[in-house]
Structures are given as C-alpha cells and as structure tokens.
Design a protein around this motif. Structure first.
Motif, mmCIF file in Angstrom:
data_model
loop_
_atom_site.group_PDB
_atom_site.id
_atom_site.type_symbol
_atom_site.label_atom_id
_atom_site.label_comp_id
_atom_site.label_asym_id
_atom_site.label_seq_id
_atom_site.Cartn_x
_atom_site.Cartn_y
_atom_site.Cartn_z
ATOM 1 N N VAL A 167 0.849 -1.182 0.000
ATOM 2 C CA VAL A 167 0.000 0.000 0.000
ATOM 3 C C VAL A 167 0.884 1.231 0.000
ATOM 4 C CG1 VAL A 167 -0.163 0.133 2.520
ATOM 5 C CG2 VAL A 167 -1.980 1.119 1.113
ATOM 6 N N GLN A 168 0.424 2.276 -0.650
ATOM 7 C CA GLN A 168 1.180 3.522 -0.738
ATOM 8 C C GLN A 168 0.271 4.688 -0.368
ATOM 9 O OE1 GLN A 168 3.915 4.578 -4.193
ATOM 10 N NE2 GLN A 168 2.145 5.851 -4.618
ATOM 11 N N VAL A 203 -4.533 6.901 -1.188
ATOM 12 C CA VAL A 203 -4.031 5.597 -0.763
ATOM 13 C C VAL A 203 -4.204 4.626 -1.926
ATOM 14 C CG1 VAL A 203 -4.262 3.705 0.876
ATOM 15 C CG2 VAL A 203 -4.590 6.049 1.656
ATOM 16 N N ALA A 204 -3.080 4.114 -2.443
ATOM 17 C CA ALA A 204 -3.090 3.221 -3.604
ATOM 18 C C ALA A 204 -2.674 1.821 -3.177
ATOM 19 C CB ALA A 204 -2.152 3.750 -4.685
ATOM 20 N N PHE A 205 -3.286 0.818 -3.785
ATOM 21 C CA PHE A 205 -3.052 -0.572 -3.402
ATOM 22 C C PHE A 205 -2.344 -1.336 -4.521
ATOM 23 C CE2 PHE A 205 -6.692 1.011 -1.119
ATOM 24 C CZ PHE A 205 -6.524 0.523 0.165
ATOM 25 N N ALA A 238 -7.502 4.161 8.582
ATOM 26 C CA ALA A 238 -6.103 4.057 9.006
ATOM 27 C C ALA A 238 -5.336 3.182 8.032
ATOM 28 C CB ALA A 238 -6.012 3.462 10.414
ATOM 29 N N VAL A 239 -4.074 3.521 7.811
ATOM 30 C CA VAL A 239 -3.215 2.731 6.940
ATOM 31 C C VAL A 239 -1.844 2.599 7.603
ATOM 32 C CG1 VAL A 239 -2.613 4.803 5.602
ATOM 33 C CG2 VAL A 239 -2.211 2.534 4.622
ATOM 34 N N SER A 240 -1.316 1.392 7.647
ATOM 35 C CA SER A 240 -0.040 1.138 8.323
ATOM 36 C C SER A 240 1.122 1.506 7.408
ATOM 37 C CB SER A 240 0.057 -0.331 8.744
ATOM 38 O OG SER A 240 -0.137 -1.184 7.625
ATOM 39 N N VAL A 241 1.698 2.686 7.651
ATOM 40 C CA VAL A 241 2.839 3.170 6.873
ATOM 41 C C VAL A 241 3.858 3.801 7.810
ATOM 42 C CG1 VAL A 241 1.638 3.535 4.679
ATOM 43 C CG2 VAL A 241 1.604 5.324 6.420
ATOM 44 N N ASP A 242 5.089 3.887 7.358
ATOM 45 C CA ASP A 242 6.141 4.509 8.155
ATOM 46 C C ASP A 242 6.014 6.030 8.125
ATOM 47 O OD1 ASP A 242 7.204 2.022 8.706
ATOM 48 O OD2 ASP A 242 8.580 2.057 7.002
ATOM 49 N N ASP A 243 6.582 6.664 9.153
ATOM 50 C CA ASP A 243 6.624 8.129 9.240
ATOM 51 C C ASP A 243 5.224 8.736 9.174
ATOM 52 O OD1 ASP A 243 7.995 10.540 9.535
ATOM 53 O OD2 ASP A 243 8.057 10.881 7.370
ATOM 54 N N ALA A 244 4.270 8.050 9.811
ATOM 55 C CA ALA A 244 2.884 8.518 9.772
ATOM 56 C C ALA A 244 2.723 9.874 10.442
ATOM 57 C CB ALA A 244 1.970 7.488 10.444
#
Length: 325
Positions: free
Chosen positions: A229-230, A240-242, A303-309
């Motif tokens: 996910v991006q 949010v792209a999958f 919510a989306v699990s990404v770094d540097d949220a």
C-alpha cells in the motif's frame, strides 16, 4: 526497518520467485511429457517444416541455460546501472521469461505424440501469441518501473507538532509505502502454479483445467493487490493506492478531512491482516505499529499502516487547515 528497505525486500521476493520459477518451467516441460515425445525434439523450423532437432534432455536444458545467462547479465547491469538500468532489467526479465516459456510450450506441443521429430507440427500460432504476450509484459513492466522511479519522496522528517508549518511559497509532498513480504510470496507462488498449469495446458500435457488455473490465478491477484500500500499526501489531500500497479485508489480531499494523527495499531485490534473493518473504522493492516489515521467529515475513521505517519498526519493537517481557513 525503513520504508525503502521494505520496498526493496518486496521487489527482491518477486524477482527471486520469477528468476527461479522460469527455469523450473523451461526444464520441466519436456521431461513431464517425455512419454508422449520422440527421442529427439524438433527445435527449429524453416517456415512450416522442422529442420533442426535436439535430444529431449538438451531441449530441456538449453532454454534454461539461456535464461541463466540472461538473468546473470541483468543482475550485473542492475547492480551497476542504478534506477534507470533497473527499469530495463525488469522489462528484460519479464519479456524474456515470457518469450522463453511460450517458445518451450510451443515446441513441446508441436512434438507431442509424434513418432519422429521431422513430423512435428507448426509453432507459428504459438510463437505469435507468445510474442504478443511478451511485448505486453515488457510494456507493463516499463510502465510500472517508470512509475516507481518517478515518485519522489519529499518528507519533512523533523516535524514534531500535529500541524506542520508550510509557507505559502512552498509545495510539499509526503509519500510512504509498506509491503508485506509474506503476502507477496503467497502471490508469487500461487501465480507460478497458475502459470505452470496454463503452460502445461498450452503445451498439450494436460487439458486447460480452469478449475485449477482460475483459483490460483485469482488468489495470486488478490494477494498481490493486498500485499502493498502507498499513502501520498499533497495539497489536494490524501491518496491511498493498493498493489504494485497502484490500483485501486482511495482519495480524500483535504477539505473533507477533519483531522489526521499517527497511532499504533496491531492486527489483533483490527481483526487481522489486510483490509479490515472494525469498531475502529477501516484499517489497512500490513504490519503492526504506526498507522496514519484520518477522521473524515463523513463516514468512519480510516487508518493505513505506513512509516513516518506522524509527518504525513502533520502535513495533512496543515493542508486541511489551509483549506478550512
């Protein structure tokens, strides 16, 4: 583990599965049909007439060796050439693998149930279909590689507050990506099973058993689309792209977002992995830990699990406040 490390690891998983799977198919097709093939296989045609042959073992090994040389060459090019070269490496491996596998399936099918290699049938139709698919694979690979290279990450790493200060004269973009290597591996393995069954059917070893091909192909596509996910924050809002191709996409305009924040969540809290609906709203859970959470003006939280949220949330709050003002 940084976002870049995860992205690289996911790419390597897919590349490794492709590099190993292609020679397995190339070397495995002729032996799998050996009881229905002549001792020597026609491997070259002058128009509609076969004019060269190889022993069955050589017909199995030769294309696998060609693939090995191609893969090693591309590995060297990729290590020395940087991002632009990596795009060419991906295209070459995709189109080259499809070409070799399609040619091998066509050769096996042409020799099937023939007493002598000189009686082999034509490979014209099979090679024409292979060429079209190989070109399509190359174009798709080039588009995807170009899309990844073009994405630039402009993150403000030092943001400590909930709202980032963004001067009117500056344009800022935040981008983060997460991948789940186990889902990527599942997609690669089920995809290889579907491809092997399809090639075996094309080569005449078995019938085209769609009851076998379809479930594995569908599983591969679904796993791949949920494996990465991006998230991207711009002045327009959140996108949010999958999946590796960035499809499907969910979008929220900046003015439609009440607030954004960083929050730690676990699969146990949201009901598992992937796209989850729970009492916390909607969560795209690919790894436990920091998530970017938004509260839109309509509907439940996302919510989306990404770094540097934290940085993404601060920038999104800044854009939302600017539009609200």
């Amino acid at each position: 583990m940084t976002d870049r490390t995860k992205r690289t690891r996911g790419t390597r998983w897919g590349a490794a599965a492709w590099v190993v799977g292609v020679p397995a198919v190339l070397a495995g097709l002729p032996p799998a049909a050996s009881s229905r093939l002549p001792e020597r296989l026609a491997t070259h045609w002058d128009g509609e007439t076969p004019d060269r042959s190889m022993p069955l073992w050589a017909a199995a090994v030769s294309p696998a060796l060609v693939w090995a040389v191609l893969a090693l060459s591309m590995a060297l090019v990729g290590r020395r050439g940087g991002a632009p070269a990596a795009a060419w490496v991906g295209v070459s491996l995709l189109s080259g693998g499809v070409s070799l596998a399609g040619a091998q399936a066509s050769i096996v099918r042409a020799n099937l149930d023939r007493a002598d290699w000189r009686d082999a049938g034509s490979v014209g139709t099979g090679m024409a279909v292979t060429a079209v698919v190989a070109v399509a694979a190359g174009v798709l690979g080039w588009w995807w590689a170009g899309r990844r290279v073009a994405l630039q990450v402009h993150a403000e790493q030092g943001a400590s507050g909930e709202v980032m200060e963004v001067p009117e004269s500056e344009r800022r973009v935040w981008l983060s990506r997460t991948a789940n290597p186990w889902l990527q591996l599942t997609a690669a393995l089920t995809g290889l099973v579907a491809a092997a069954a399809l090639l075996a059917g094309a080569g005449g070893l078995i019938g085209l058993r769609w009851a076998l091909i379809a479930p594995f192909a569908i599983t591969s596509v679904l796993a791949l689309s949920c494996a990465s996910v991006q998230a991207r924050v711009t002045e327009s809002g959140l996108e949010v792209a999958f999946g590796p191709l960035g499809r499907p996409v969910r979008r929220w305009a900046a003015q439609d977002i009440v607030s954004a924040r960083a929050e730690k969540r676990t699969p146990a809290q949201v009901g598992g992995w992937g796209y989850r609906l729970s009492g916390l709203g909607t969560t795209v859970m690919l790894r436990a830990g920091e998530c970017l959470v938004i509260r839109p003006t309509k509907g439940s939280e996302f919510a989306v699990s990404v770094d540097d949220a934290e940085t993404g949330a601060a920038l999104l709050n800044a854009f939302s406040a600017r539009d609200a003002g």
